[in-house]
Design an enzyme around this catalytic site. Structure first.
Site, PDB file in Angstrom:
ATOM      1  N   HIS A 173       0.780  -1.200   0.125  1.00 32.25           N
ATOM      2  CA  HIS A 173      -0.194  -0.331   0.009  1.00 32.25           C
ATOM      3  C   HIS A 173       1.020   1.340  -0.053  1.00 32.25           C
ATOM      4  O   HIS A 173       0.487   2.196  -0.671  1.00 32.25           O
ATOM      5  CB  HIS A 173      -1.002  -0.090   1.183  1.00 32.25           C
ATOM      6  CG  HIS A 173      -1.457  -1.458   1.667  1.00 32.25           C
ATOM      7  ND1 HIS A 173      -1.732  -1.444   2.782  1.00 32.25           N
ATOM      8  CD2 HIS A 173      -1.806  -2.473   0.909  1.00 32.25           C
ATOM      9  CE1 HIS A 173      -2.233  -2.643   2.981  1.00 32.25           C
ATOM     10  NE2 HIS A 173      -2.355  -3.415   1.731  1.00 32.25           N
ATOM     11  N   ARG A 197      -6.207   3.002 -10.004  1.00 36.11           N
ATOM     12  CA  ARG A 197      -6.283   2.113  -9.057  1.00 36.11           C
ATOM     13  C   ARG A 197      -7.318   2.736  -7.890  1.00 36.11           C
ATOM     14  O   ARG A 197      -7.225   3.370  -7.098  1.00 36.11           O
ATOM     15  CB  ARG A 197      -4.963   1.970  -8.299  1.00 36.11           C
ATOM     16  CG  ARG A 197      -3.934   1.567  -9.320  1.00 36.11           C
ATOM     17  CD  ARG A 197      -2.770   1.341  -8.269  1.00 36.11           C
ATOM     18  NE  ARG A 197      -1.385   1.278  -9.225  1.00 36.11           N
ATOM     19  CZ  ARG A 197      -0.526   2.133  -9.609  1.00 36.11           C
ATOM     20  NH1 ARG A 197      -0.805   3.509  -9.382  1.00 36.11           N
ATOM     21  NH2 ARG A 197       0.656   2.082 -10.320  1.00 36.11           N
ATOM     22  N   ARG A 228      -9.783   0.669 -12.784  1.00 35.08           N
ATOM     23  CA  ARG A 228      -9.789  -0.868 -12.512  1.00 35.08           C
ATOM     24  C   ARG A 228     -10.352  -0.994 -11.226  1.00 35.08           C
ATOM     25  O   ARG A 228     -10.166  -0.507 -10.373  1.00 35.08           O
ATOM     26  CB  ARG A 228      -8.118  -0.986 -12.491  1.00 35.08           C
ATOM     27  CG  ARG A 228      -7.943  -2.589 -11.937  1.00 35.08           C
ATOM     28  CD  ARG A 228      -6.363  -2.794 -11.739  1.00 35.08           C
ATOM     29  NE  ARG A 228      -5.893  -2.367 -10.790  1.00 35.08           N
ATOM     30  CZ  ARG A 228      -4.778  -2.166 -10.183  1.00 35.08           C
ATOM     31  NH1 ARG A 228      -3.667  -2.918 -11.076  1.00 35.08           N
ATOM     32  NH2 ARG A 228      -4.162  -2.037  -8.996  1.00 35.08           N
ATOM     33  N   GLU A 253      -2.948 -10.520 -17.191  1.00 35.26           N
ATOM     34  CA  GLU A 253      -1.807 -10.504 -16.150  1.00 35.26           C
ATOM     35  C   GLU A 253      -1.455 -12.018 -15.887  1.00 35.26           C
ATOM     36  O   GLU A 253      -0.355 -12.159 -15.301  1.00 35.26           O
ATOM     37  CB  GLU A 253      -2.154  -9.983 -14.886  1.00 35.26           C
ATOM     38  CG  GLU A 253      -2.500  -8.602 -15.033  1.00 35.26           C
ATOM     39  CD  GLU A 253      -3.339  -8.142 -13.566  1.00 35.26           C
ATOM     40  OE1 GLU A 253      -2.269  -7.556 -12.861  1.00 35.26           O
ATOM     41  OE2 GLU A 253      -4.440  -8.160 -13.374  1.00 35.26           O
ATOM     42  N   ASN A 303       3.840  -6.301 -14.831  1.00 34.24           N
ATOM     43  CA  ASN A 303       4.490  -6.511 -13.594  1.00 34.24           C
ATOM     44  C   ASN A 303       3.872  -8.117 -13.354  1.00 34.24           C
ATOM     45  O   ASN A 303       4.840  -8.886 -12.878  1.00 34.24           O
ATOM     46  CB  ASN A 303       4.005  -5.563 -12.346  1.00 34.24           C
ATOM     47  CG  ASN A 303       4.406  -4.303 -12.649  1.00 34.24           C
ATOM     48  OD1 ASN A 303       5.439  -4.012 -13.510  1.00 34.24           O
ATOM     49  ND2 ASN A 303       3.824  -2.975 -12.039  1.00 34.24           N
ATOM     50  N   ASP A 304       2.785  -8.398 -13.042  1.00 29.48           N
ATOM     51  CA  ASP A 304       2.362  -9.747 -12.751  1.00 29.48           C
ATOM     52  C   ASP A 304       2.741 -10.716 -13.898  1.00 29.48           C
ATOM     53  O   ASP A 304       2.994 -11.880 -13.524  1.00 29.48           O
ATOM     54  CB  ASP A 304       0.971  -9.448 -12.343  1.00 29.48           C
ATOM     55  CG  ASP A 304       0.513  -9.618 -11.077  1.00 29.48           C
ATOM     56  OD1 ASP A 304       1.374 -10.012 -10.364  1.00 29.48           O
ATOM     57  OD2 ASP A 304      -0.468  -9.039 -10.522  1.00 29.48           O
ATOM     58  N   ARG A 338       7.997 -11.050  -7.790  1.00 25.79           N
ATOM     59  CA  ARG A 338       8.893  -9.952  -7.867  1.00 25.79           C
ATOM     60  C   ARG A 338       9.110  -9.185  -6.550  1.00 25.79           C
ATOM     61  O   ARG A 338       9.660  -8.130  -6.773  1.00 25.79           O
ATOM     62  CB  ARG A 338       7.774  -8.870  -8.762  1.00 25.79           C
ATOM     63  CG  ARG A 338       6.401  -8.592  -8.206  1.00 25.79           C
ATOM     64  CD  ARG A 338       5.571  -7.963  -9.248  1.00 25.79           C
ATOM     65  NE  ARG A 338       4.330  -7.746  -8.987  1.00 25.79           N
ATOM     66  CZ  ARG A 338       3.604  -6.421  -8.680  1.00 25.79           C
ATOM     67  NH1 ARG A 338       4.593  -5.433  -8.964  1.00 25.79           N
ATOM     68  NH2 ARG A 338       2.619  -6.369  -8.209  1.00 25.79           N
ATOM     69  N   CYS A 378       0.633  -1.844 -19.542  1.00 28.95           N
ATOM     70  CA  CYS A 378       0.757  -1.077 -18.299  1.00 28.95           C
ATOM     71  C   CYS A 378       1.706  -1.597 -17.271  1.00 28.95           C
ATOM     72  O   CYS A 378       1.655  -2.929 -17.134  1.00 28.95           O
ATOM     73  CB  CYS A 378      -0.834  -0.915 -17.752  1.00 28.95           C
ATOM     74  SG  CYS A 378      -0.690  -0.081 -15.900  1.00 28.95           S
TER      75      CYS A 378
END
Length: 747
Positions: A364, A471, A507, A606, A629-630, A640, A677
């Site tokens: 977070h 987000r 999202r 993802e 990223n995922d 990661r 993204c």
């Protein structure tokens, strides 16, 4: 017997206090202390070993060994019995030291073969400082009372070391918190910053470890504990109508605050001569030592609760507490063991950077740091212990390096880097309104990622064409209870207002994994990144999804609306989520509410599985966004968050680029809009290669748009694509070397 030992312990601590107060040099003070301990315990030897660096112990004072060995005898962490005590942080009490595994005889100290050995770790709140040792000819086990007394003395020596009571010649006796230190962590948000340390929870300094009047100290402790209990009870009363999980945490707090065992142990410490503060800290150190040895997550949380309560109690006793954000220096860099998103938001944009001992790349706090556009480094060793408020500090978020109290050469080099970055930003500002059109005539759409209202001004300042990812989970994470539908609708409406007609991709709630709501029961999963998260939570808890969809529809209020579902792994999940959108629209029609002018519903790709979904999926979904990223961590099976493996795998790996190229081709066949993204979209070389294999829309943090656009304007994607194809045909693992060589030739 116990009363006699308590009296002896108090007597010894009294003599130690006198030694600490005496106007003598640090070495002389330490020599006097070893003599006092040996004399009091009736042992032939008493020695103090302190760390000269993280891996090396040095004999700094002794009574009974050869004085010529002082500052000459050294041993590695784990070497010999002393090294073992230092490494494990556990007391060793043996009647036959030479028979113990790993025993090391040190002839340079002139020591005889002493049989009994009692080694006590000198540590403060989990920080290992050294080892206190007593030895005797007699083969005997030191009694529990003798061991306890020496543990109390070791704790006082730790406090005195922290206060600089033994500063002298040599690395082991150098002044603490004054030397330059470099910490290597993990980059969670890129950027460079220089400033001064601001500790989120400043270390409480215990200046009076030894009690003058034990009875008075007992009364001070009881009064402070009572004040603590009242405070916890007030928090409980205020939370009665709140979430049950929060209540459980506070109930655990109250259990510890009312623990008779905790109170009894602190009272025993005071009876042996410690001050109230030192007694609290001694028990806190033991709790922290146990935290490191416990694997059960529930027990770790409870020990952490005790650690937090100890901090609260110390602040009551010392009066060293303060409010978050008060008296910040003009250029603060926040240092903390960890921090929640709401606390970080309280500091806001006043911070130059953030460095955490714990934390994670996807935490977070990392999301908030990105929203605030401030560098963030996580996993930075013991920085919260080493740093002091006001220390000069430099944070290199690009390399994941922190320079604490840097020397002049580091300062000069670092400031040169910041100046070069500032100069580059001026160049980027000049192309802010220029479309990203390559030399070969391809136009690339550059969007920004966001998560807070504070991000939206960057939409204009960065030159972004829209918000490729908003987000929505941050509004859930920074609260102690579920937000209301009306509150969310008002927030989303303000986001659309601030976008001034530019496209915003919302999202839906992406929680789970490392993003657990404070009011949601956490699930202990062996691998949460592969567990119950994102759309899986939304489909299993449809009430939350419906509430958020209704808020988004009402926020649009007749304007275009774009919704994207995260972590879709198979076609059916998207279909179920899409049905929830249709139900929400039907409900709004019945209620007579204004519908969005247009509605786009897409998904984040993802997981590798979705790249191989049926053709019908690509025809039904209205747009796709590759979550780089995922997708990369699942493609390479490399967490990661794990620094040991995540850097082994390159985004420009031929296999990974082939997967993305396959996705591009499938979307082209079905005329499905596609974007990329993630962190890699904001890295100029990676962005150029993604564009070269067919991606025409990229979404990144606002600060990355300028550097990415600058390179795209200068490159020919057809030439770059040929470089990539040639590298693939040569059987190279990554196209990066070939691409870098091409760019050098073009310069």
């Amino acid at each position: 017997m116990v009363e006699r030992m308590e009296s002896e312990s108090r007597k010894l601590l009294g003599r130690l206090r006198d030694a600490m107060a005496s106007d003598v040099a640090g070495q002389a003070r330490l020599d006097k202390i070893t003599h006092l301990i040996a004399d009091s315990m009736g042992t032939e030897v008493c020695s103090v070993y302190l760390f000269r660096d993280d891996e090396t112990l040095e004999l700094c004072a002794t009574e009974g060994l050869d004085q010529a060995a002082v500052h000459q005898t050294r041993m590695r962490l784990g070497e010999g019995l002393v090294g073992r005590v230092a490494k494990t942080g556990k007391t060793m009490n043996t009647p036959d030291a030479p028979a113990e595994k790993g025993f090391r005889y040190m002839p340079e100290t002139g020591e005889e073969r002493y049989s009994s050995f009692l080694g006590i770790p000198i540590q403060r709140l989990g920080e290992k400082l050294g080892v206190l040792v007593v030895q005797s000819h007699d083969a005997r086990v030191y009694t529990a009372d003798e061991t306890y007394a020496l543990e109390v003395v070791a704790m006082v020596i730790a406090e005195m070391t922290e206060l600089g009571a033994f500063v002298g010649e040599g690395a082991a006796l150098s002044a603490r918190h004054q030397q330059p230190v470099v910490f290597k962590g993990t980059t969670a948000q890129e950027g460079a910053a220089e400033g001064h340390v601001w500790l989120h929870e400043p270390r409480v300094v215990v200046t009076n470890p030894i009690a003058d009047d034990p009875q008075k100290e007992l009364e001070r402790l009881k009064e402070a504990v009572e004040q603590l209990r009242v405070g916890v009870d007030k928090m409980l009363d205020m939370s009665r109508s709140g979430d049950s999980e929060q209540l459980q945490v506070l109930e655990a707090y109250r259990m510890f605050a009312n623990s008779k065992g905790w109170m009894r142990r602190m009272e025993e410490d005071i009876s042996r001569g410690l001050s109230a503060e030192a007694a609290v800290e001694k028990e806190q150190s033991l709790a922290r030592a146990r935290i490191g040895q416990v694997t059960d997550s529930y027990l770790r949380e409870r020990l952490s609760d005790l650690d937090d309560l100890s901090n609260r109690l110390l602040r009551i006793l010392t009066g060293q507490g303060r409010e978050t954000g008060a008296d910040l220096p003009p250029d603060p860099i926040l240092i903390a063991r960890n921090i929640g998103p709401a606390e970080l938001l309280e500091y806001g944009r006043s911070l130059r950077g953030v460095v955490l001992e714990d934390g994670s790349v996807g935490s977070h706090a990392a999301i908030v740091a990105r929203a605030l556009a401030i560098p963030l480094i996580v996993h930075a060793g013991r920085i919260a212990t080493e740093a002091l408020n006001g220390d000069h500090i430099m944070v290199d978020g690009d390399q994941g390096v922190v320079h604490l109290r840097p020397d002049d050469s580091v300062v000069t080099a670092f400031r040169d880097k910041i100046a070069m970055q500032a100069e580059a930003q001026q160049r980027y500002a000049s192309i802010r309104d220029t479309p990203a059109v390559t030399r070969c005539g391809n136009r690339i759409e550059l969007n920004m990622n966001a998560g807070l209202m504070a991000d939206l001004p960057s939409l204009q300042g960065s030159g972004a064409e829209g918000v490729g990812l908003f987000r929505t989970e941050l509004q859930f994470l920074i609260r102690n209870q579920m937000p209301k539908r009306m509150e969310l609708a008002e927030l989303y409406a303000r986001v659309l207002d601030s976008a001034h007609g530019k496209r915003v991709v919302f999202r839906t709630l992406d929680i789970g994994s490392d993003k657990v709501l404070p009011y949601m029961k956490p699930n202990d999963e062996p691998n949460p990144a592969l567990g119950w998260r994102a759309i899986r939570v939304g489909l299993d808890k449809p009430g939350v999804m419906r509430m958020q969809l209704q808020a988004l529809i009402r926020a649009a209020n007749g304007r275009p609306l774009t919704i994207m579902f995260p972590f879709v792994a198979q076609f059916e999940e998207y279909r179920q989520a899409r049905k929830e959108v249709d139900k929400a629209i039907a409900r709004e029609v019945k209620l007579g509410h204004v519908l969005p002018e247009t509605l786009e519903v897409g998904a984040m790709l993802e997981t590798p599985s979705l790249a191989f979904a049926p053709e019908q999926f690509f025809r039904e979904v209205e747009f796709l966004s590759i979550g780089g990223n995922d997708l990369k961590q699942f493609f390479f099976a490399a967490d990661r968050e794990n620094e040991r493996v995540r850097r082994r795998y390159d985004t420009l790996n031929v296999s990974f680029l082939s997967l993305i190229e396959k996705i591009v081709e499938r979307c082209a066949r079905t005329d499905t809009p596609l974007s990329f993204c993630g962190e890699d979209a904001g890295r100029p070389i990676e962005a150029m290669c993604l564009a070269a294999i067919g991606l025409r829309s990229l979404s990144m943090r606002p600060a990355s748009i300028g550097p990415v656009k600058s390179l795209l304007l200068r490159c020919n994607l057809e030439e770059v694509r040929k470089v990539i194809i040639d590298a693939r045909h040569r059987g190279e693992q990554s196209v990066r070397p070939a691409v870098m060589e091409y760019l050098r030739e073009q310069a």
